[in-house]
Each structure stands twice: as structure tokens, then as C-alpha cells.
Design a protein around this motif. Structure first.
Motif, PDB file in Angstrom:
ATOM      1  N   VAL A 295       0.760  -1.207   0.212  1.00 55.57           N
ATOM      2  CA  VAL A 295       0.097  -0.072  -0.052  1.00 55.57           C
ATOM      3  C   VAL A 295       0.944   1.139  -0.032  1.00 55.57           C
ATOM      4  N   LEU A 296       1.803   1.136   0.811  1.00 60.39           N
ATOM      5  CA  LEU A 296       2.840   2.321   0.827  1.00 60.39           C
ATOM      6  C   LEU A 296       3.635   2.548  -0.521  1.00 60.39           C
ATOM      7  N   VAL A 297       4.042   1.353  -1.112  1.00 62.94           N
ATOM      8  CA  VAL A 297       4.710   1.326  -2.426  1.00 62.94           C
ATOM      9  C   VAL A 297       3.758   2.175  -3.454  1.00 62.94           C
ATOM     10  N   GLY A 298       2.503   1.489  -3.377  1.00 61.94           N
ATOM     11  CA  GLY A 298       1.531   2.320  -4.408  1.00 61.94           C
ATOM     12  C   GLY A 298       1.308   3.523  -4.158  1.00 61.94           C
ATOM     13  N   SER A 299       1.276   3.946  -3.022  1.00 60.51           N
ATOM     14  CA  SER A 299       1.192   5.231  -2.635  1.00 60.51           C
ATOM     15  C   SER A 299       2.147   6.254  -3.214  1.00 60.51           C
ATOM     16  N   VAL A 300       3.344   5.933  -2.784  1.00 58.37           N
ATOM     17  CA  VAL A 300       4.471   6.608  -3.310  1.00 58.37           C
ATOM     18  C   VAL A 300       4.689   6.744  -4.889  1.00 58.37           C
ATOM     19  N   LEU A 301       4.329   5.724  -5.514  1.00 57.61           N
ATOM     20  CA  LEU A 301       4.325   5.634  -7.007  1.00 57.61           C
ATOM     21  C   LEU A 301       3.230   6.583  -7.582  1.00 57.61           C
ATOM     22  N   GLY A 302       2.094   6.555  -6.586  1.00 53.35           N
ATOM     23  CA  GLY A 302       0.847   7.417  -6.942  1.00 53.35           C
ATOM     24  C   GLY A 302       1.215   8.971  -6.818  1.00 53.35           C
ATOM     25  N   ALA A 303       1.968   9.413  -5.712  1.00 50.77           N
ATOM     26  CA  ALA A 303       2.361  10.545  -5.433  1.00 50.77           C
ATOM     27  C   ALA A 303       3.182  11.268  -6.649  1.00 50.77           C
ATOM     28  N   VAL A 304       4.150  10.309  -6.881  1.00 48.73           N
ATOM     29  CA  VAL A 304       5.025  10.746  -7.882  1.00 48.73           C
ATOM     30  C   VAL A 304       4.609  10.803  -9.294  1.00 48.73           C
ATOM     31  N   GLY A 305       3.612   9.851  -9.493  1.00 51.27           N
ATOM     32  CA  GLY A 305       2.791   9.739 -10.827  1.00 51.27           C
ATOM     33  C   GLY A 305       1.986  11.077 -10.689  1.00 51.27           C
ATOM     34  N   VAL A 306       1.317  11.589  -9.763  1.00 50.82           N
ATOM     35  CA  VAL A 306       0.561  12.863  -9.797  1.00 50.82           C
ATOM     36  C   VAL A 306       1.460  13.948 -10.093  1.00 50.82           C
ATOM     37  N   ALA A 307       2.518  14.164  -9.653  1.00 53.71           N
ATOM     38  CA  ALA A 307       3.577  15.081  -9.731  1.00 53.71           C
ATOM     39  C   ALA A 307       3.911  15.144 -11.384  1.00 53.71           C
ATOM     40  N   ALA A 308       4.061  13.946 -11.929  1.00 56.29           N
ATOM     41  CA  ALA A 308       4.470  13.934 -13.403  1.00 56.29           C
ATOM     42  C   ALA A 308       3.187  14.622 -14.118  1.00 56.29           C
ATOM     43  N   ALA A 309       2.010  13.953 -13.610  1.00 60.01           N
ATOM     44  CA  ALA A 309       0.682  14.547 -14.424  1.00 60.01           C
ATOM     45  C   ALA A 309       0.731  15.850 -14.175  1.00 60.01           C
ATOM     46  N   VAL A 310       0.964  16.640 -13.183  1.00 62.87           N
ATOM     47  CA  VAL A 310       0.953  18.070 -13.112  1.00 62.87           C
ATOM     48  C   VAL A 310       1.959  18.900 -14.019  1.00 62.87           C
ATOM     49  N   GLY A 311       3.105  18.235 -14.142  1.00 67.86           N
ATOM     50  CA  GLY A 311       3.951  18.682 -15.366  1.00 67.86           C
ATOM     51  C   GLY A 311       3.523  18.469 -16.421  1.00 67.86           C
ATOM     52  N   LEU A 312       2.913  17.591 -16.767  1.00 71.20           N
ATOM     53  CA  LEU A 312       2.252  17.359 -18.152  1.00 71.20           C
ATOM     54  C   LEU A 312       1.139  18.053 -18.320  1.00 71.20           C
ATOM     55  N   ALA A 313       0.305  18.381 -17.255  1.00 71.88           N
ATOM     56  CA  ALA A 313      -0.702  19.519 -17.454  1.00 71.88           C
ATOM     57  C   ALA A 313      -0.292  21.137 -17.957  1.00 71.88           C
ATOM     58  N   GLY A 314       1.077  21.224 -16.887  1.00 69.51           N
ATOM     59  CA  GLY A 314       1.472  22.521 -17.237  1.00 69.51           C
ATOM     60  C   GLY A 314       1.848  22.814 -18.724  1.00 69.51           C
ATOM     61  N   VAL A 315       2.569  21.677 -19.201  1.00 67.95           N
ATOM     62  CA  VAL A 315       2.922  21.795 -20.487  1.00 67.95           C
ATOM     63  C   VAL A 315       1.855  22.012 -21.543  1.00 67.95           C
TER      64      VAL A 315
END
Length: 411
Positions: A295-315
Motif C-alpha cells: 500500500v505504501l509503495v503504491g501510494s509513493v508511486l501514485g504521489a510521484v505519478g501525480v507530480a508527473a501529471a501536473v508537469g504534463l498538465a503545465g505543458v
């Protein structure tokens, strides 16, 4: 060009450069963490050829399960397609901007109103599909819940979606307003933290909205669960039983939370209806998740994935002013489409982790016969599709298909 327009273009250029940097760094970090933390080869010796479901189920059951799955899949995909169409029309045409322009109140109130209106509109339009699925589930005897209970759960889920989505968009817009040139980096970090916090508090705030929980009562099963946990070196603070039988006849169990909120939850249908050896197979599977902090591993991956999604949204939003509520329908449309496009990655990771849990649970219990019978019971109770198409499984299955799970125990 006026001085104000030149300043606006300069800010847009600055936030676009930041967005590219966030996308590159967060995307690379996600790939690195996934390579490091996800068990990409969970089956020793490689995956064998899947077994034939006809060796484990009657032809009548397979036909019934396939018919049920085909109809549910058709209605679910139709609902998904219509909801994406609603989001796209609101986001990629002037309709969404005109809607926001008519909303009262300050910008933060408009955020909540936009999310609520579009979510409710999507739900109302797709409600017939949900009702069709519900009717088929009742016809097959897979649910014990009343229509009133179904409506109540639907309303609660919609309310949670509005709250969570609104909080995320409010955080995004606050960052954009406070840090116009660096908002992709700041918002990516803030939303990543919110993902981790959400996973931590989910067992405390969300799960009680749908079920009541009690500790697994003292007895042979509890003693066996604690002994198995000790053997596997897993610290178990709570093994809880959820009153799932007031909604469903299916069998299930799961691990949620991490740290002080981590717990193993069993459906009361599972505790009541399965013999102890099969129930222990389920518990062993969940203990593997706890052992590896999945669960923690999935949450960490989800958090980093959300950050990447924000970067993509900014582009993608480089020519839009994210500080204005009029951009929200477009952001929501991008979120809806992006969620579907990211599903194969998310579910692929999940299936791999679930396969490891199956393999290690088999090792822990040393009871492949019990595992096979458990999978049969799970499939019979839920009418799981014995032969899903590869594309559908890759896109939408968070767990391995039935034939793969049976293969784990028979090879």
C-alpha cells in the motif's frame, strides 16, 4: 504588444519551462521507483502457460459467467465512454467556459461548483447504465443490498469524488496564483503529499462510510492468522471483519492504510462461508501485501505519478491561465482522459504485485489445493469472466485474470 501582455507571456514561458522540468524529473523518478520497487518477475522460473478454465468449471458455469461479464462490460464501457464525452464537450468547447462565467461567488467557490455540476451531470447521464448493471447483479444473486442502500452508496461515492477533486483543484489553483512561474513544481509536490495523506487516512475516514468493522473473534481462525503472521514476520495490529454481507454475496479481503493505519480486512462472507484452509489462503495473500508494504509503495508511486501529471498538465496548458476558474472544465477533461490512458500502467503494476502475493501466499501455506478451491469459490461467487480478452484485461484488470491465478497453484 503592451507591457502587461509581455509580462503575461514571460510568466507563461517560465511556468512552461518549470512544467517540462517537473515532467522530466517526476517521470524519470516514477520509472526508477517502479523498476526498483515493483516485482517484475514474481513467478520463479517465469510464467507458465495458463491453464484451461474448462478443467475447473462446468460448461454451464462458464457460459453463465461469460454472459454476465459480456453484459456488464458492455454497459460499463458505455458508461465510461459517455462520461468521457461529457467531460470532453465541457472541456474542449466553449460550453464549459460559459458555464463558469454564469457561476456566482469567488473563484474558490466556483471551483467547487464546477466540479459538483460536471460530476452530477456525468452521473445523471450514466445512471441508466449503473441501474442496468445493478439489475443484472440482482438477477444473478450477487447482491443483498436494497435499492435504497444502492442509491445511498452512490450518493456517498459521488460526494467523496466532488470533495477529493475539489481539494486537488483548489490546491492546484492556489499554487498557480501564489507561484505563477513555478506552480507546476509547487503543485506537483503539494498534490503528491495529498495522495500520501489520503492513503494514510483512507481507512479512518472513508471505509467507515460504507462498512462497519469488528475485530476477528477469538477462535481457530484468529489463532491461525496470528501464527501465520508471526511465521512470515508481519506485525499485525488489527485483523478486522467488515459487514459486507449487507451488500454482497461475494468473497473478498484487502489491506489498507500504512504505518499506524494499516490493517487487514476480511469480508464476513469469507469468514462465514469458507473453510479455514481457504480463508487462510486469503489471509496469507493479504499478509504478503503487508510484508512488502505494498500500500505504501503504491501510494509513493501514485504521489510521484501525480507530480508527473501536473508537469504534463503545465505543458499542455501553456497557453491557458490556470489561475482562472474558466480553465477548470478543460483541466477536468484532461484528468478524465489521462486517467483512462494511464490505466494500463497502473493496473499492470497492480497485477504484478498481486501475482507476487499469490506466489508467496502459496509458499507460506503450502496448500495449493486450498488455493485452487479458493479461486474457484471466488470465481463462482462473483461470476468472474474465465476468458477475458487480453486487451480488456491489460486495460482494466487490477488483479491477474482467473486462469493466471489458477496457473500459479498448478505449476
Amino acid at each position: 504588444m503592451t507591457e502587461q501582455e509581455r509580462a503575461g507571456e514571460h510568466r507563461q514561458g517560465a511556468h512552461t519551462r518549470t512544467a517540462w522540468l517537473v515532467l522530466l524529473v517526476a517521470g524519470s523518478l516514477f520509472a526508477l521507483l517502479a523498476w526498483w520497487l515493483v516485482p517484475w518477475d514474481p513467478v520463479p522460473g517465469g510464467r507458465p502457460d495458463p491453464v484451461d478454465p474448462e478443467d475447473y468449471f462446468t460448461a454451464a458455469h462458464i457460459a453463465r459467467a461469460e454472459s454476465f461479464s459480456d453484459w456488464v462490460r458492455t454497459w460499463s464501457l458505455s458508461s465510461l465512454g459517455l462520461s468521457l464525452l461529457v467531460a470532453a464537450v465541457a472541456g474542449f468547447t466553449s460550453l464549459g467556459r460559459r458555464l463558469v462565467a454564469r457561476l456566482p461567488g469567488p473563484w474558490w467557490a466556483q471551483v467547487v461548483l464546477v466540479v459538483a455540476l460536471l460530476e452530477v451531470a456525468g452521473r445523471v447521464l450514466t445512471l441508466p447504465f449503473a441501474v442496468l448493471v445493478r439489475r443484472r447483479v440482482l438477477e444473478e444473486g450477487l447482491s443483498t443490498q436494497s435499492w435504497w442502500g444502492f442509491a445511498r452508496d452512490l450518493a456517498v461515492r459521488e460526494g467523496l469524488t466532488v470533495v477529493v477533486t475539489s481539494l486537488g483543484l483548489l490546491a492546484l489553483m492556489v499554487c498557480a496564483r501564489r507561484f505563477p512561474r513555478r506552480w507546476p513544481a509547487v503543485a506537483g509536490g503539494v498534490l503528491g503529499v495529498l495522495v500520501l495523506l489520503g492513503s494514510f487516512v483512507y481507512p479512518l475516514l472513508v471505509e467507515p462510510l460504507f462498512n462497519d468493522f469488528e475485530p476477528l473473534e477469538n477462535g481457530s481462525l484468529r489463532s491461525s492468522v496470528l501464527a501465520l503472521a508471526e511465521t512470515e514476520g508481519v506485525e499485525v495490529d488489527e485483523v478486522l471483519v467488515a459487514d459486507a454481507s449487507r451488500r454482497t454475496t461475494t468473497l473478498n479481503a484487502y489491506v489498507s492504510g500504512f504505518g499506524q493505519t494499516r490493517r487487514v480486512v476480511l469480508y464476513d462472507t469469507l469468514v462465514r462461508d469458507l473453510p479455514e484452509d481457504q480463508a487462510l489462503s486469503v489471509v496469507a495473500h493479504e499478509l504478503v501485501h503487508a510484508k512488502h508494504d505494498d500500500v505504501l509503495v503504491g501510494s509513493v508511486l501514485g504521489a510521484v505519478g501525480v507530480a508527473a501529471a501536473v508537469g504534463l498538465a503545465g505543458v499542455l496548458l501553456r497557453r491557458r491561465d490556470v489561475r482562472q476558474a474558466g480553465t477548470l472544465p478543460l483541466v477536468l477533461a484532461m484528468l478524465a482522459i489521462g486517467t483512462v490512458l494511464a490505466a494500463p500502467i497502473q493496473n499492470g503494476i497492480s497485477r504484478t504485485v498481486e501475482t507476487r502475493a499469490d506466489v508467496e501466499a502459496l509458499r507460506a501455506t503450502g496448500d495449493p489445493e486450498g488455493f485452487v478451491e479458493l479461486q474457484r469459490q471466488l470465481a463462482v461467487r462473483s461470476l468472474s469472466d474465465p476468458n477475458p480478452s487480453t486487451i480488456y484485461a491489460v486495460w482494466f484488470y487490477s488483479h491477474p485474470p482467473l486462469h493466471d491465478r489458477l496457473t500459479s497453484a498448478t505449476n
